[in-house]
Design a protein around this motif. Structure first.
Motif, PDB file in Angstrom:
ATOM      1  N   VAL A  64       0.835  -1.205   0.000  1.00 60.70           N
ATOM      2  CA  VAL A  64       0.000   0.000   0.000  1.00 60.70           C
ATOM      3  C   VAL A  64       0.868   1.253   0.000  1.00 60.70           C
ATOM      4  N   TRP A  65       1.924   1.249   0.811  1.00 57.74           N
ATOM      5  CA  TRP A  65       2.815   2.419   0.852  1.00 57.74           C
ATOM      6  C   TRP A  65       3.522   2.630  -0.485  1.00 57.74           C
ATOM      7  N   LEU A  99       7.218  15.799  16.631  1.00 52.65           N
ATOM      8  CA  LEU A  99       6.251  15.407  15.608  1.00 52.65           C
ATOM      9  C   LEU A  99       6.157  16.444  14.497  1.00 52.65           C
ATOM     10  N   SER A 100       6.254  17.704  14.860  1.00 52.94           N
ATOM     11  CA  SER A 100       6.214  18.754  13.833  1.00 52.94           C
ATOM     12  C   SER A 100       7.420  18.666  12.902  1.00 52.94           C
ATOM     13  N   GLY A 156       7.302  17.737   8.879  1.00 50.55           N
ATOM     14  CA  GLY A 156       7.897  18.556   7.826  1.00 50.55           C
ATOM     15  C   GLY A 156       8.817  17.759   6.917  1.00 50.55           C
ATOM     16  N   CYS A 157       9.350  16.639   7.429  1.00 48.22           N
ATOM     17  CA  CYS A 157      10.261  15.820   6.619  1.00 48.22           C
ATOM     18  C   CYS A 157       9.523  14.841   5.718  1.00 48.22           C
ATOM     19  N   CYS A 158       8.377  14.344   6.143  1.00 40.41           N
ATOM     20  CA  CYS A 158       7.634  13.356   5.349  1.00 40.41           C
ATOM     21  C   CYS A 158       6.149  13.561   5.572  1.00 40.41           C
ATOM     22  N   ASN A 159       5.353  13.001   4.679  1.00 35.61           N
ATOM     23  CA  ASN A 159       3.909  13.158   4.792  1.00 35.61           C
ATOM     24  C   ASN A 159       3.320  12.172   5.794  1.00 35.61           C
ATOM     25  N   PHE A 160       2.010  12.246   5.954  1.00 26.24           N
ATOM     26  CA  PHE A 160       1.346  11.434   6.971  1.00 26.24           C
ATOM     27  C   PHE A 160       1.410   9.944   6.635  1.00 26.24           C
ATOM     28  N   SER A 164       3.058   7.157   8.976  1.00 25.74           N
ATOM     29  CA  SER A 164       2.283   6.018   9.464  1.00 25.74           C
ATOM     30  C   SER A 164       2.969   4.698   9.117  1.00 25.74           C
ATOM     31  N   TYR A 165       3.546   4.639   7.917  1.00 20.60           N
ATOM     32  CA  TYR A 165       4.244   3.413   7.513  1.00 20.60           C
ATOM     33  C   TYR A 165       5.480   3.178   8.383  1.00 20.60           C
ATOM     34  N   ILE A 166       6.220   4.241   8.683  1.00 21.46           N
ATOM     35  CA  ILE A 166       7.389   4.109   9.566  1.00 21.46           C
ATOM     36  C   ILE A 166       6.961   3.633  10.953  1.00 21.46           C
TER      37      ILE A 166
END
Length: 267
Positions: free
Chosen positions: A103-104, A196-197, A201-205, A209-211
């Protein structure tokens, strides 16, 4: 001759007395040994009881991360979800992790959109079933029976109830932090939101979530394998953090003026 007979008679008379004395001394020695053995066994039993009852003989409480008292499997909730995360069923865990990875890859690397993916999947499934139904007279094999799909009510209600409880708990925690009662929780919440902020800023949601899911499939298993070593390092780290926090509290935080608590009466 008379003297020799008297000497023999006196010797014969003294022999039973000597035997009696030797027997008595032998019995005394045996009784002393038995008494000594019973005393030593009783003393050893008393010592064992003292050692068993002494607090030093009890198992010392081992430090666990975040004050954990249950096994990692129980912390994750137990049951099938915990079995999947802890790789108790390797085939199921590999299938779930492979599906999440697929999915990712589709949404992140191939830049697929959710609506587009759903439409393409439905087109493929409906086309295959339609062609199979019409070609069954030629291939002499009927297509599989399409089951009736219904969304059950109970699991949806349980999921909604669980989400509601967790969201209300989060709101209560944020309210306690914002009320200014616990400075330590306030600083922890600020630090967590700041991290978290930065990650947002480094990657999307989706990538975040996958990480998180990959970490959930790897960190608990590795922690369970090297639990003692990780807890030992964690204890040292917590001691050092408490020392640094004590220094910060003494030099900075204690000098910050605080408003009166709600429970305190005003003069």
């Amino acid at each position: 001759m008379a003297e020799e007979q008297k000497h023999e008679e006196s010797a014969l008379a003294t022999e039973p007395a000597v035997e009696v004395v030797e027997r008595e001394s032998l019995l005394d020695k045996i009784s002393e040994k038995i008494h000594h053995g019973s005393d030593s066994s009783s003393s050893s039993d008393d010592e064992d009881e003292k050692k068993a009852s002494s607090p030093s003989s009890l198992k010392a409480k081992v430090y666990r991360l975040f004050g954990r008292e249950k096994p990692v499997h129980k912390v994750l909730g137990g049951g099938k979800p915990a079995d999947i995360f802890m790789w108790r069923n390797k085939k199921m865990s590999a299938s779930v992790l492979g599906g999440i990875t697929a999915v990712w890859v589709l949404f992140e690397l191939a830049e697929y959109h959710l609506l587009t993916l759903l439409c393409h999947v439905l087109i493929a499934v409906i086309a295959v079933l339609f062609l199979w139904s019409n070609a069954s007279m030629f291939i002499h094999k009927s297509p599989p029976k399409i089951p009736e799909v219904h969304i059950p009510e109970e699991p949806i209600l349980q999921l909604a109830s669980g989400l509601r409880i967790e969201i209300n708990r989060a709101f209560t925690c944020l309210r306690d932090i914002a009320s200014g009662r616990d400075l330590k929780k306030f600083l922890s919440a600020i630090a967590g939101l700041w991290v978290l902020s930065i990650l947002g800023g480094c990657c999307n949601f989706l990538t975040l979530s996958y990480i998180a899911m990959v970490m959930l499939f790897t960190i608990p298993v590795l922690y369970e394998k090297y639990e003692d070593k990780v807890d030992a390092y964690g204890e040292k780290a917590m001691v050092e953090i408490k020392k640094q926090y004590a220094v910060l509290d003494e030099k900075v935080l204690s000098k910050i003026p605080r408003g009166p608590l709600k429970g305190k009466k005003k003069d």
